[in-house]
Scaffold this motif. Structure first.
Motif, PDB file in Angstrom:
ATOM      1  N   ASP A  65       0.821  -1.201   0.000  1.00  0.00           N
ATOM      2  CA  ASP A  65       0.000   0.000   0.000  1.00  0.00           C
ATOM      3  C   ASP A  65       0.861   1.259   0.000  1.00  0.00           C
ATOM      4  O   ASP A  65       0.489   2.264  -0.609  1.00  0.00           O
ATOM      5  N   GLY A  66       1.996   1.213   0.671  1.00  0.00           N
ATOM      6  CA  GLY A  66       2.910   2.346   0.634  1.00  0.00           C
ATOM      7  C   GLY A  66       3.651   2.437  -0.686  1.00  0.00           C
ATOM      8  O   GLY A  66       3.937   3.537  -1.182  1.00  0.00           O
ATOM      9  N   LEU A  67       3.939   1.269  -1.277  1.00  0.00           N
ATOM     10  CA  LEU A  67       4.702   1.246  -2.520  1.00  0.00           C
ATOM     11  C   LEU A  67       3.931   1.805  -3.703  1.00  0.00           C
ATOM     12  O   LEU A  67       4.517   2.497  -4.552  1.00  0.00           O
ATOM     13  N   ASP A  68       2.615   1.525  -3.777  1.00  0.00           N
ATOM     14  CA  ASP A  68       1.894   1.932  -4.986  1.00  0.00           C
ATOM     15  C   ASP A  68       1.860   3.450  -5.157  1.00  0.00           C
ATOM     16  O   ASP A  68       2.117   3.968  -6.249  1.00  0.00           O
ATOM     17  N   GLY A  69       1.597   4.156  -4.067  1.00  0.00           N
ATOM     18  CA  GLY A  69       1.585   5.613  -4.165  1.00  0.00           C
ATOM     19  C   GLY A  69       2.952   6.191  -4.422  1.00  0.00           C
ATOM     20  O   GLY A  69       3.113   7.123  -5.223  1.00  0.00           O
ATOM     21  N   ALA A  70       3.966   5.628  -3.743  1.00  0.00           N
ATOM     22  CA  ALA A  70       5.335   6.108  -3.940  1.00  0.00           C
ATOM     23  C   ALA A  70       5.797   5.863  -5.371  1.00  0.00           C
ATOM     24  O   ALA A  70       6.460   6.717  -5.982  1.00  0.00           O
ATOM     25  N   LEU A  71       5.433   4.721  -5.924  1.00  0.00           N
ATOM     26  CA  LEU A  71       5.811   4.399  -7.305  1.00  0.00           C
ATOM     27  C   LEU A  71       5.098   5.316  -8.293  1.00  0.00           C
ATOM     28  O   LEU A  71       5.710   5.790  -9.261  1.00  0.00           O
ATOM     29  N   ALA A  72       3.808   5.568  -8.045  1.00  0.00           N
ATOM     30  CA  ALA A  72       3.053   6.452  -8.942  1.00  0.00           C
ATOM     31  C   ALA A  72       3.653   7.845  -8.968  1.00  0.00           C
ATOM     32  O   ALA A  72       3.789   8.463 -10.034  1.00  0.00           O
ATOM     33  N   ARG A  73       4.043   8.359  -7.810  1.00  0.00           N
ATOM     34  CA  ARG A  73       4.649   9.695  -7.757  1.00  0.00           C
ATOM     35  C   ARG A  73       6.038   9.687  -8.403  1.00  0.00           C
ATOM     36  O   ARG A  73       6.400  10.644  -9.100  1.00  0.00           O
ATOM     37  N   TYR A  74       6.795   8.623  -8.193  1.00  0.00           N
ATOM     38  CA  TYR A  74       8.135   8.530  -8.782  1.00  0.00           C
ATOM     39  C   TYR A  74       8.051   8.495 -10.310  1.00  0.00           C
ATOM     40  O   TYR A  74       8.881   9.101 -10.999  1.00  0.00           O
ATOM     41  N   GLN A  75       7.051   7.786 -10.827  1.00  0.00           N
ATOM     42  CA  GLN A  75       6.870   7.686 -12.272  1.00  0.00           C
ATOM     43  C   GLN A  75       6.058   8.851 -12.842  1.00  0.00           C
ATOM     44  O   GLN A  75       5.842   8.900 -14.050  1.00  0.00           O
ATOM     45  N   GLN A  76       5.636   9.755 -11.948  1.00  0.00           N
ATOM     46  CA  GLN A  76       4.788  10.890 -12.333  1.00  0.00           C
ATOM     47  C   GLN A  76       3.526  10.410 -13.051  1.00  0.00           C
ATOM     48  O   GLN A  76       3.106  10.948 -14.067  1.00  0.00           O
TER      49      GLN A  76
END
Length: 217
Positions: A65-76
């Motif tokens: 759950d923490g990874l999905d948001g962090a990944l989305a922001r990292y990939q813009q």
């Protein structure tokens, strides 16, 4: 209540995983779905009273759950669709854990699980109901600026929820007592969210009406 303090410490810990997932072309929505499936595996494990295995699934779900948001922001690639998917599966996961304990021991746990699920409906509905007019009024959200939804603070948020889920698994014999305690704290959250949300929206409505009158003069 603790989310705003815990989140800044968690984000840096996730970055090595985020960069590896990005290199492999993984999409944030895929992480959301996989994490949800992993979280649901806790239900049959709880029903079978395999507490440690269920706890592992719960923790893995929260990591994803923490990874999905962090990944989305990292990939813009942050999007309303991704935020919608994430919040839906989060609430389903939260509801599934008390169900697992009710299945494990219906006689001892069913009533406490029902009370907790009722409170979850209150905390979830007050949270989401406020997000709709908050988005319409474009209310500032400085603490959770990167979130897809307006996050209305409360006494029991994600951090407190997972802390109690961990406690449930560590001391399953005390599930009713822990569940009632969490439900009491959740009831306070419901009251403060409804009251605070109502007052906030009411004040903005009055302000907007006053501005409209001034513009009409």
């Amino acid at each position: 209540m603790l989310d705003k303090f815990v989140t800044p410490y968690i984000k840096p810990l996730l970055m090595p995983l985020v960069t590896q997932l990005d290199k492999r072309g993984v999409h944030a929505d895929q992480i959301t779905v996989v994490g949800f499936v992993i979280g649901l595996l806790a239900v049959p494990l709880l029903a079978a009273q395999l507490w440690t295995a269920a706890l592992v699934m719960i923790i893995l779900n929260r990591v994803f759950d923490g990874l999905d948001g962090a990944l989305a922001r990292y990939q813009q690639r942050s999007s309303s669709a991704g935020g919608f998917l994430d919040i839906c599966v989060d609430f389903l996961f939260y509801a599934a854990i008390p169900l697992g304990f009710a299945l494990a021991d219906p006689v001892q746990n069913a009533l406490a699980a029902s009370v907790l699920l009722t409170v979850f409906i209150g905390t979830g509905s007050s949270f989401l109901a406020f997000a709709i007019p908050a988005e319409k009024l474009n209310l500032a959200r400085p603490q959770f600026a990167n979130k897809s939804f307006y996050f209305l603070n409360g006494l029991t948020e994600g951090t407190e929820t997972i802390a109690f889920f961990v406690a449930f698994c560590l001391w399953p014999a005390y599930f009713p007592e822990l569940a009632y305690s969490f439900a009491f704290l959740g009831a306070i959250t419901i009251f403060t969210r409804i009251n605070g949300g109502y007052q906030t929206l009411k004040s903005h409505t009055v302000t907007d009406a006053q501005q409209s009158k001034e513009q009409d003069k």
